[in-house]
Design an enzyme around this catalytic site. Structure first.
Site, PDB file in Angstrom:
ATOM      1  N   GLU A 130      38.337 -31.060 -16.594  1.00  0.00           N
ATOM      2  CA  GLU A 130      38.165 -32.375 -16.439  1.00  0.00           C
ATOM      3  C   GLU A 130      39.053 -32.930 -15.586  1.00  0.00           C
ATOM      4  O   GLU A 130      39.108 -34.268 -15.299  1.00  0.00           O
ATOM      5  CB  GLU A 130      39.161 -32.852 -17.982  1.00  0.00           C
ATOM      6  N   ASN A 140      31.933 -26.166 -18.733  1.00  0.00           N
ATOM      7  CA  ASN A 140      30.973 -27.388 -18.134  1.00  0.00           C
ATOM      8  C   ASN A 140      31.239 -27.395 -16.768  1.00  0.00           C
ATOM      9  O   ASN A 140      32.374 -27.457 -16.202  1.00  0.00           O
ATOM     10  CB  ASN A 140      31.152 -28.499 -19.117  1.00  0.00           C
ATOM     11  N   ASP A 153      28.894 -32.045 -21.836  1.00  0.00           N
ATOM     12  CA  ASP A 153      30.111 -31.126 -21.952  1.00  0.00           C
ATOM     13  C   ASP A 153      29.991 -29.896 -22.895  1.00  0.00           C
ATOM     14  O   ASP A 153      30.928 -29.468 -23.492  1.00  0.00           O
ATOM     15  CB  ASP A 153      31.119 -31.862 -22.451  1.00  0.00           C
TER      16      ASP A 153
END
Lengths: 607, 270
Positions: A205, A289, A331
């Site tokens: 992230e 991801n 994701d």
């Protein structure tokens, strides 16, 4: 060692197990001299790696606890960790010592199982940097340690891999690997194969670049590092790379399947699990991801994210890759565990790798080649229609794809997937895989106004909710040969703990509101339950104590991505809190509170 | 909050006595990032530090800081945890807080080297297809920075160079990387939030041109211009009123500080 490997493979083939361990690998009664994890993994008295063995079956060959007597299970002893973040680790048992690693600040505790109440032998505090909490995307969890060569290996949230002398708790070496200043952290459990400690980074992230690194178990020096994006030389792709599908062949696909230089910040972290097949000499692990989440920013397949790598442990060179979610839209990290078994597929004995993926499909792959043998939904899926068996590609449903400025409703599964990191188990006796998972869908808006003063005050546009049926969790007993469920158990909350299955045909798992449950592995019938002090998101294990009794151990302590609403005390009125979990689990705060506690159970309890 | 009302009374007493050593002197507690120039740093060199100091002087108060990196959990671990009472810069209406009236309005800008003559202003400039454009990227919840979205909407992704929004936090000014890249010529232009662009452009080796991004918004959901306020806890109406009053009275002093830091401003923010 060859014999040990053969024993594992025999177990995978579903032959009856001799549950008394061979003399060479009996419990060590306090000594920590046995060293080779390849040997130790076959000893059902011990539990030396989170997944139990290199095949990642989480199957214990112990059979003292049975479907007939498990109702008499009671608490033998407990220990409070003193931490309130989510407890996702598996306890380890080596000889007569148990080891537990906590969430941040990642303290390692060693317990003497040979004495009443299992007193502490030592504890080690690595003092990780507090700032690392700021780059942990989803609570400050740790997924466990691993034992080999007289040492306990574990990762700290601030990005160090540490080897401790298992007898004394003194550090042998400390190797800094991940850089929190770039958004990297470390949460996964290492695996030791052939003297190499394998570790990966977290932080998809945060615009990081994923990697798996092998360290020399003796010195901690880096042997090799394989990136998940970038040119072939960085990904360790060479002449022996022979993926099964055409789409994975070509030069430098880790660059050319990305726009411009987006691969440099492209995610593909390695924060899940690693398996190993000694016979084929291949490691298997998933890549997370691609980043950023928003797929419009990264047209292309985004290799080598959201898929499975097979690599050679000595050099790290890649043998094959299979991408479960090319150009991932949701994701759907590909980090879930790969369970190895030998199964009869279409009447033919095949060496398979099994994966219950975030995208909702249960994959059976040929683990020598990466060919998909089957891929079937193990829950309600409407965002894909399975896999094109010719090309191996996921067939996406266009209407459910994110579109800028549009709220796309009822995408199933949601971002955490049908199943996230929480590991399944496989019983060679029943032939079933036991999958702990979610039943969640989401509404997704891809355009949220984010004011960025150089740093994100994160706007959020994802809201999760229960899938069809209204229950948010499921335990599915899956037949990987017929690609059908054998039975399912509906749970109120997502089942965020691992499962453990034993030779007594008992399946153990925990719930987020704190129930630790035992069910019949053949039928799913509930046999026993115990209410723990906090929700359970840990990994249950089983071992034989120095007294010869079979024990089951699990960490309670709710949290993790799903439970951060409790562990981080988020506001349940904000449906988007915790990356979308706020709405889905607004009632979790009414059901449990935070706090880490180790529970150890035996028949008759602590008698 | 009764504690704050008590503090306000104490502050009044403090200012009447005109003595900072008075043991009842009021303390204003600011939540800030220790390494986030031009906004704030631990040496108090950022413009938010300067404005906080102005606020404290205005109220006859002593200033205290709670330092925390502005990443996920910043508001939760500082303001919401009660460790401090004011965040100096949040977008007006920022939902986890109660926000003051805006004290400036800034915009995303194109930053380019004057000697390269790129002089971009519009997101629809056809040259964006050929130039290498730096943009800050994040990866949360499918959200991203407004310019990253805007470029993607126009199919401009292949020549876009992403910079992690956090920068390298081990360096003294993590946010400088994207402007440094323009200065060095690694990218032809970059889309940068105004205050960061203005500050780092002042230190660049080559003169940089900063032009506000137009259009000012791609849609109501995707603006490039933001009003900036101070944030307090949702229930803290008293402190908000005090900040509103401060911002109204000391506008000229606040503007001088923003000018010192080269913060590009758009009219209409108040």
């Amino acid at each position: 060692m060859a014999a040990a490997a053969a024993a594992v493979l025999a177990a995978c083939q579903g032959q009856t197990l001799d549950t008394s361990p061979p003399a060479s690998v009996r419990p060590l009664n306090g000594s920590l001299t046995a060293s080779d994890p390849a040997q130790l993994q076959t000893d059902d008295g011990q539990w030396v790696m989170p997944a139990k063995n290199y095949s990642s079956t989480r199957f214990s060959g112990l059979n003292q606890i049975t479907t007939a007597n498990v109702s008499r299970l009671g608490v033998a002893w407990t220990f409070s960790t003193g931490m309130v973040a989510g407890h996702e680790a598996a306890p380890l048992v080596v000889g007569s010592t148990m080891f537990v690693v906590t969430p941040f600040p990642n303290i390692v505790y060693a317990f003497d199982l040979s004495r009443p109440g299992a007193p502490l032998k030592w504890q080690y505090d690595p003092k990780p940097l507090g700032a690392s909490k700021g780059v942990a995307c989803c609570d400050t969890v740790n997924r466990g340690a691993v034992y080999a060569d007289g040492a306990i290996f574990f990762n700290t949230l601030d990005g160090r891999t540490i080897a401790l002398d298992a007898a004394t708790g003194q550090p042998r070496w400390i190797t800094p690997l991940a850089d929190i200043n770039k958004g990297e952290s470390m949460t996964m459990a290492p695996l030791v194969v052939k003297g190499k400690v394998l570790v990966g980074n977290s932080g998809g992230e945060f615009g990081v670049r994923g990697w798996l690194t092998a360290l020399d178990a003796g010195s901690g020096s880096i042997a090799w590092r394989a990136y998940s994006t970038g040119p072939d030389k960085d990904v360790l792709i060479g002449p022996s790379f022979t993926p099964h599908y055409d789409g994975d062949r070509g030069k430098d696909l880790g660059m050319t399947t990305w726009p411009g230089e987006a691969w440099r910040t492209g995610g593909g972290t390695v924060w899940g699990w690693i398996s190993y097949d000694p016979e084929l000499n291949l490691l298997y692990y998933g890549t997370a991801n691609p980043g950023p989440w928003n797929p419009d920013q990264r047209p292309g397949d985004n290799k080598w994210t959201a898929g499975i790598f097979a690599r050679v442990p000595e050099t790290g060179e890649a043998r094959w890759f299979y991408q479960t979610s090319p150009h991932d839209l949701f994701d759907h990290d590909g980090v879930n565990e790969v369970v190895l078994a030998n199964l009869a597929v279409d009447g033919q004995q095949r060496k398979v790798a099994m994966r219950a993926d975030r995208n909702g499909l249960f994959y059976v792959l040929d683990r020598a080649t990466g060919e998909v043998l089957s891929a079937a939904p193990f829950g309600y899926v409407n965002s894909n229609r399975g896999v094109d068996m010719k090309t191996g590609r996921l067939i996406e449903v266009k209407e459910k794809a994110p579109r800028l400025g549009v709220v796309v409703r009822d995408i199933c599964p949601a971002a955490p997937g049908m199943k996230d990191w929480q590991p399944m188990s496989f019983s060679p006796q029943t032939g079933l895989v036991y999958i702990p998972h979610q039943n969640l869908c989401e509404d997704l808006e891809t355009m949220t106004t984010s004011y960025i003063a150089g740093t994100p005050f994160v706007g959020a546009s994802v809201v999760y909710k229960a899938g069809p049926g209204g229950n948010r969790g499921v335990v599915t007993a899956w037949n990987p040969v017929s690609a059908q469920p054998a039975w399912t158990i509906k749970e109120h909350f997502p089942v965020w703990s691992g499962t453990l299955v034993t030779a007594g045909d008992v399946l153990f798992y925990g719930t987020m509101d704190g129930w630790f449950k035992a069910v019949n592995a053949k039928s799913g019938e509930e046999l026993w339950r115990f209410k723990c002090g906090s929700g359970i998101i840990g990994q249950p294990v089983s071992y034989r104590g120095p007294d010869g009794r079979q024990y089951v151990a699990v960490l309670a302590g709710v949290g993790g991505w799903a439970g951060a609403i409790v562990s981080a005390d988020l506001d349940p009125r904000d449906a988007t809190a915790g990356n979308g979990w706020g709405g889905a689990l607004a009632d979790l705060k009414d059901a449990t509170t935070r706090g880490g506690m180790l529970y150890v159970f035996a028949i008759g309890g602590g008698q | 909050m009764s504690r704050l009302r008590g503090l306000a009374a104490a502050a009044l007493a403090g200012s009447l006595l005109g003595s900072a050593s008075c043991r009842d002197v009021r303390v204003i507690r600011v939540c800030a990032d220790p390494n986030n120039l031009p906004f704030s740093n631990e040496a108090r060199e950022g413009f938010e530090n300067r404005i906080a100091a102005l606020l404290a002087a205005d109220r006859g108060a002593r200033l205290e800081y709670t330092w925390w990196a502005q990443r996920r959990g910043f508001v939760r671990n500082t303001l919401q945890a009660g460790a401090c009472d004011v965040v100096m810069g949040v977008p007006s209406g920022f939902e986890p807080t109660r926000t003051s009236r805006p004290y400036y309005r800034s915009t995303y800008v194109f930053a380019a080297r004057r000697d390269r003559g790129a002089r971009l202003a519009s997101l629809d400039d056809p040259r964006l297809r050929e130039l290498r454009i730096g943009v800050q990227m994040i990866g949360d919840d499918f959200a991203n920075t407004p310019p990253a979205h805007a470029l993607a909407r126009r199919g401009l992704v292949r020549n876009v160079v992403g910079f992690p929004v956090y920068g390298d936090y081990s360096r003294p000014a993590p946010l400088s990387a994207i402007v440094d890249a323009v200065d060095r010529g690694d990218v032809d232009a970059a889309v940068v939030w105004g205050p960061a662009a203005g500050y780092f452009a002042k230190a660049a080796q080559h003169p940089l041109e900063l032009t506000p991004v137009s259009p000012q918004g791609d849609s109501p959901a995707l603006p490039f211009v933001f009003d900036i306020s101070m944030g307090v806890r949702r229930g803290d109406a008293g402190l908000q009123a005090e900040l509103d009053d401060f911002i109204g009275r000391r506008r000229a002093d606040i503007d001088r500080i923003l000018d010192d830091y080269g913060v590009p401003r758009i009219e209409g923010g108040r």
